[in-house]
Design a protein around this motif. Structure first.
Motif, PDB file in Angstrom:
ATOM      1  N   ALA A  35     -25.642 -28.194   4.108  1.00  0.00           N
ATOM      2  CA  ALA A  35     -26.324 -29.168   3.250  1.00  0.00           C
ATOM      3  C   ALA A  35     -27.831 -29.001   3.341  1.00  0.00           C
ATOM      4  N   HIS A  36     -28.344 -28.729   4.546  1.00  0.00           N
ATOM      5  CA  HIS A  36     -29.791 -28.550   4.733  1.00  0.00           C
ATOM      6  C   HIS A  36     -30.293 -27.351   3.921  1.00  0.00           C
ATOM      7  N   VAL A  37     -29.537 -26.262   3.934  1.00  0.00           N
ATOM      8  CA  VAL A  37     -29.927 -25.070   3.177  1.00  0.00           C
ATOM      9  C   VAL A  37     -29.907 -25.360   1.679  1.00  0.00           C
ATOM     10  N   LEU A  38     -28.882 -26.051   1.219  1.00  0.00           N
ATOM     11  CA  LEU A  38     -28.773 -26.361  -0.213  1.00  0.00           C
ATOM     12  C   LEU A  38     -29.869 -27.319  -0.659  1.00  0.00           C
ATOM     13  N   ALA A  39     -30.200 -28.272   0.187  1.00  0.00           N
ATOM     14  CA  ALA A  39     -31.177 -29.300  -0.184  1.00  0.00           C
ATOM     15  C   ALA A  39     -32.545 -28.708  -0.484  1.00  0.00           C
ATOM     16  N   ALA A  40     -32.817 -27.531   0.055  1.00  0.00           N
ATOM     17  CA  ALA A  40     -34.102 -26.886  -0.191  1.00  0.00           C
ATOM     18  C   ALA A  40     -34.120 -26.120  -1.509  1.00  0.00           C
ATOM     19  N   ARG A  41     -32.987 -26.082  -2.191  1.00  0.00           N
ATOM     20  CA  ARG A  41     -32.885 -25.289  -3.420  1.00  0.00           C
ATOM     21  C   ARG A  41     -32.506 -26.137  -4.633  1.00  0.00           C
ATOM     22  N   ILE A  42     -32.782 -27.392  -4.568  1.00  0.00           N
ATOM     23  CA  ILE A  42     -32.522 -28.285  -5.698  1.00  0.00           C
ATOM     24  C   ILE A  42     -33.625 -28.112  -6.739  1.00  0.00           C
ATOM     25  N   LEU A  43     -33.236 -28.180  -7.992  1.00  0.00           N
ATOM     26  CA  LEU A  43     -34.187 -28.047  -9.098  1.00  0.00           C
ATOM     27  C   LEU A  43     -34.463 -29.405  -9.725  1.00  0.00           C
ATOM     28  N   VAL A  44     -35.695 -29.574 -10.183  1.00  0.00           N
ATOM     29  CA  VAL A  44     -36.086 -30.788 -10.897  1.00  0.00           C
ATOM     30  C   VAL A  44     -36.664 -30.388 -12.246  1.00  0.00           C
ATOM     31  N   THR A  45     -36.175 -31.004 -13.297  1.00  0.00           N
ATOM     32  CA  THR A  45     -36.697 -30.743 -14.637  1.00  0.00           C
ATOM     33  C   THR A  45     -37.807 -31.739 -14.958  1.00  0.00           C
ATOM     34  N   ARG A  46     -38.475 -31.548 -16.076  1.00  0.00           N
ATOM     35  CA  ARG A  46     -39.625 -32.394 -16.443  1.00  0.00           C
ATOM     36  C   ARG A  46     -39.267 -33.868 -16.570  1.00  0.00           C
ATOM     37  N   ASP A  47     -38.021 -34.140 -16.939  1.00  0.00           N
ATOM     38  CA  ASP A  47     -37.612 -35.540 -17.102  1.00  0.00           C
ATOM     39  C   ASP A  47     -37.222 -36.194 -15.776  1.00  0.00           C
ATOM     40  N   GLY A  48     -37.358 -35.441 -14.679  1.00  0.00           N
ATOM     41  CA  GLY A  48     -37.069 -36.002 -13.363  1.00  0.00           C
ATOM     42  C   GLY A  48     -35.650 -35.807 -12.879  1.00  0.00           C
ATOM     43  N   ASP A  49     -34.784 -35.200 -13.686  1.00  0.00           N
ATOM     44  CA  ASP A  49     -33.402 -34.963 -13.270  1.00  0.00           C
ATOM     45  C   ASP A  49     -33.352 -33.927 -12.156  1.00  0.00           C
ATOM     46  N   ARG A  50     -32.500 -34.191 -11.163  1.00  0.00           N
ATOM     47  CA  ARG A  50     -32.333 -33.273 -10.036  1.00  0.00           C
ATOM     48  C   ARG A  50     -30.971 -32.577 -10.142  1.00  0.00           C
ATOM     49  N   TRP A  51     -31.000 -31.254  -9.977  1.00  0.00           N
ATOM     50  CA  TRP A  51     -29.817 -30.431 -10.171  1.00  0.00           C
ATOM     51  C   TRP A  51     -29.529 -29.615  -8.919  1.00  0.00           C
ATOM     52  N   THR A  78     -34.339 -24.535 -19.767  1.00  0.00           N
ATOM     53  CA  THR A  78     -35.307 -25.614 -19.568  1.00  0.00           C
ATOM     54  C   THR A  78     -36.160 -25.309 -18.339  1.00  0.00           C
ATOM     55  N   ARG A  79     -37.436 -25.604 -18.415  1.00  0.00           N
ATOM     56  CA  ARG A  79     -38.319 -25.373 -17.276  1.00  0.00           C
ATOM     57  C   ARG A  79     -37.950 -26.311 -16.127  1.00  0.00           C
ATOM     58  N   ALA A  80     -37.934 -25.764 -14.914  1.00  0.00           N
ATOM     59  CA  ALA A  80     -37.591 -26.552 -13.733  1.00  0.00           C
ATOM     60  C   ALA A  80     -38.311 -25.963 -12.529  1.00  0.00           C
ATOM     61  N   ARG A  81     -38.536 -26.814 -11.548  1.00  0.00           N
ATOM     62  CA  ARG A  81     -39.168 -26.345 -10.317  1.00  0.00           C
ATOM     63  C   ARG A  81     -38.268 -26.699  -9.133  1.00  0.00           C
ATOM     64  N   GLN A  82     -38.377 -25.901  -8.094  1.00  0.00           N
ATOM     65  CA  GLN A  82     -37.567 -26.125  -6.904  1.00  0.00           C
ATOM     66  C   GLN A  82     -38.232 -27.147  -6.000  1.00  0.00           C
ATOM     67  N   VAL A  83     -37.435 -28.085  -5.490  1.00  0.00           N
ATOM     68  CA  VAL A  83     -37.954 -29.121  -4.598  1.00  0.00           C
ATOM     69  C   VAL A  83     -37.031 -29.254  -3.396  1.00  0.00           C
ATOM     70  N   ARG A  84     -37.549 -29.877  -2.357  1.00  0.00           N
ATOM     71  CA  ARG A  84     -36.716 -30.157  -1.185  1.00  0.00           C
ATOM     72  C   ARG A  84     -36.183 -31.583  -1.302  1.00  0.00           C
ATOM     73  N   HIS A  85     -34.894 -31.713  -1.095  1.00  0.00           N
ATOM     74  CA  HIS A  85     -34.218 -33.004  -1.176  1.00  0.00           C
ATOM     75  C   HIS A  85     -33.723 -33.356   0.222  1.00  0.00           C
ATOM     76  N   ALA A  86     -33.557 -34.616   0.501  1.00  0.00           N
ATOM     77  CA  ALA A  86     -33.055 -35.035   1.813  1.00  0.00           C
ATOM     78  C   ALA A  86     -31.619 -34.552   2.004  1.00  0.00           C
ATOM     79  N   ALA A  87     -31.412 -33.689   2.995  1.00  0.00           N
ATOM     80  CA  ALA A  87     -30.081 -33.123   3.224  1.00  0.00           C
ATOM     81  C   ALA A  87     -29.054 -34.210   3.515  1.00  0.00           C
ATOM     82  N   ALA A  88     -29.482 -35.259   4.172  1.00  0.00           N
ATOM     83  CA  ALA A  88     -28.558 -36.338   4.526  1.00  0.00           C
ATOM     84  C   ALA A  88     -28.004 -37.040   3.290  1.00  0.00           C
ATOM     85  N   ASP A  89     -28.697 -36.901   2.151  1.00  0.00           N
ATOM     86  CA  ASP A  89     -28.242 -37.547   0.916  1.00  0.00           C
ATOM     87  C   ASP A  89     -27.199 -36.731   0.165  1.00  0.00           C
ATOM     88  N   LEU A  90     -26.895 -35.538   0.660  1.00  0.00           N
ATOM     89  CA  LEU A  90     -25.890 -34.706  -0.002  1.00  0.00           C
ATOM     90  C   LEU A  90     -24.514 -35.007   0.582  1.00  0.00           C
TER      91      LEU A  90
END
Length: 445
Positions: A35-51, A78-90
């Motif tokens: 989960a920690h590894v995946l959480a560092a590879r989440i994408l966020v689009t301009r509308d704030g959606d996290r993928w 769609t343009r998106a940037r990579q963000v870090r998400h809290a692994a505990a939330d996965l």
């Protein structure tokens, strides 16, 4: 020089996660570390959606209101940037285990428009003909007796059951040769009309019952023959991607009993035999078995397939909501099962009074004939889509029908015998381009 496709954040993220999960060390990692590894590879689009590209090699969308992750195909391009998400939330269910990334590829296409190959149909015809020569006294009908006449041996029912259980979406052209093979054995006309047969997807228990009843009656030889018929049918069906994932699952469940006759004979009833069959399927075939093991997850994957099949539209979420609006939802369970984009589109239709459309007034589609007894009617769709080609239309049709069947498994709602509104409207886009020529064909069933 071959043109290079433009870089896409979602495609790149998917490739990176696939590479990690393919590494043998992945399965050795504890779930929190994955989960920690995946959480560092989440994408966020301009509308704030996290993928997140996660379990089952599919994308998951974070719902900001509930904190849940829903299966949802991404807005590729769609343009998106990579963000870090809290692994505990996965939650653990979105973290790939490994085998789930090796699911057998299949197709969401229905059997309306593109026909089943002549070779596959001929092999099924030969199998059915041989099965039809068995005695109904040795092989009594213990399932599918609503489909077949009482003097039909259960060997024929086993072939039918395999075809329908393995089909991703058992909706067929009215004179598809694969189902006309069974015509002489039927108790009554199949559901639907001359254009489409909207057929039910049987539970695995129906197939198990055919075998387990003979074993329980002290007829092990007949039980083994029925298991062999299921395996033979599955082997034939694997050549078509619309059958392949579940055909492979059926084969892996049945083959051990063929290699070791009597393997299931000591089990007390059909329910235990079914449990044993499911236990034999490898984890990589888990998605194919979701209709039997997790009906809620199966519905979520069906909605994913539907939205993915509608990727050609300007707004796939709104288009998918239009098909979901066909479903009967008197208890209003559906919105809570949808991601926030899809839920918003559905609730917009709901406020406009355009949901549960398949129980509403019906109209005849353009190009369908007037019959002596009245119009050939199908429900009017909430939202009409225009697939760019025949294959796309068949994929949407299959995914929409599969979603309706999955909803029925989850809630007990019945699919109308003439299909749901949106999918019925698509028939008019395919029926005039079928591979066969129904005007000169008298084999309708």
């Amino acid at each position: 020089m071959t043109p290079v496709p433009p870089w896409d954040a979602f495609t790149a993220a998917e490739a990176a996660v696939r590479a990690m999960v393919a590494d043998p060390r992945w399965q050795e990692l504890p779930v929190p570390d994955r989960a920690h590894v995946l959480a560092a590879r989440i994408l966020v689009t301009r509308d704030g959606d996290r993928w997140l590209f996660g379990a089952h090699a599919r994308w998951h969308l974070h719902d900001p209101a509930t904190g849940r992750w829903h299966l949802a195909p991404p807005p590729r391009g769609t343009r998106a940037r990579q963000v870090r998400h809290a692994a505990a939330d996965l939650p653990p269910e979105v973290v790939p285990a490994g085998p789930d990334f090796h699911a057998e590829p299949g197709s969401t296409m229905a059997f309306i428009g593109p026909d089943v190959s002549a070779d596959l149909t001929e092999r099924v015809r030969v199998l059915v003909r041989a099965c039809g020569r068995k005695s109904e006294l040795d092989y009594p009908l213990t399932a599918f007796d609503d489909i077949f006449a009482g003097d039909v041996p259960s060997t024929v029912a086993a072939v039918w059951g395999a075809v329908m259980w393995c089909a991703y979406a058992p909706a067929f052209d009215g004179n598809e040769r694969l189902i006309t093979v069974f015509g002489e054995y039927l108790r009554r006309p199949l559901p639907g009309d001359e254009w489409v047969r909207w057929l039910p997807a049987p539970p695995l228990m129906d197939l198990v019952t055919l075998v387990a009843e003979r074993a329980g009656a002290g007829r092990p030889r007949e039980a083994l023959r029925l298991a062999a018929v299921l395996a033979d049918a599955a082997q034939v069906l694997m050549s078509d991607t619309r059958f392949r994932p579940r055909a492979l699952a059926l084969l892996t469940m049945v083959e051990p009993a063929l290699r070791r006759p009597g393997l299931d004979d000591g089990l007390p009833d059909a329910a235990e035999v079914r449990r044993a069959w499911l236990g034999r399927a490898p984890a990589r075939l888990g998605r194919a078995l979701l209709p039997e093991t997790d009906v809620a997850a199966h519905f979520a994957h069906s909605v994913y397939d539907l939205a993915e099949a509608l990727a050609f539209t300007r707004d796939p979420a709104r288009a998918a909501a239009g098909f979901l609006a066909d479903l009967s939802d008197s208890r209003r369970r559906l919105p809570a099962l949808l991601d926030h984009r899809l839920r918003a589109a559905y609730e917009e239709l709901e406020r406009a009074g355009r949901t549960e459309t398949s129980v509403a007034e019906t109209t005849a589609p353009e190009g369908f004939p007037v019959r002596a007894g009245g119009l050939s009617t199908v429900p009017a769709p909430v939202l009409e889509v225009a697939p760019p080609d025949r294959a796309s239309a068949a994929a949407v049709l299959g995914a929409a029908y599969a979603t309706g069947l999955a909803w029925g498994r989850l809630t007990g709602a019945k699919v109308p015998e003439r299909g749901l509104a949106g999918q019925s409207a698509l028939v008019s886009k395919l029926v005039h381009e079928r591979d066969d020529h129904p005007a000169g064909d008298s084999r309708h069933i």
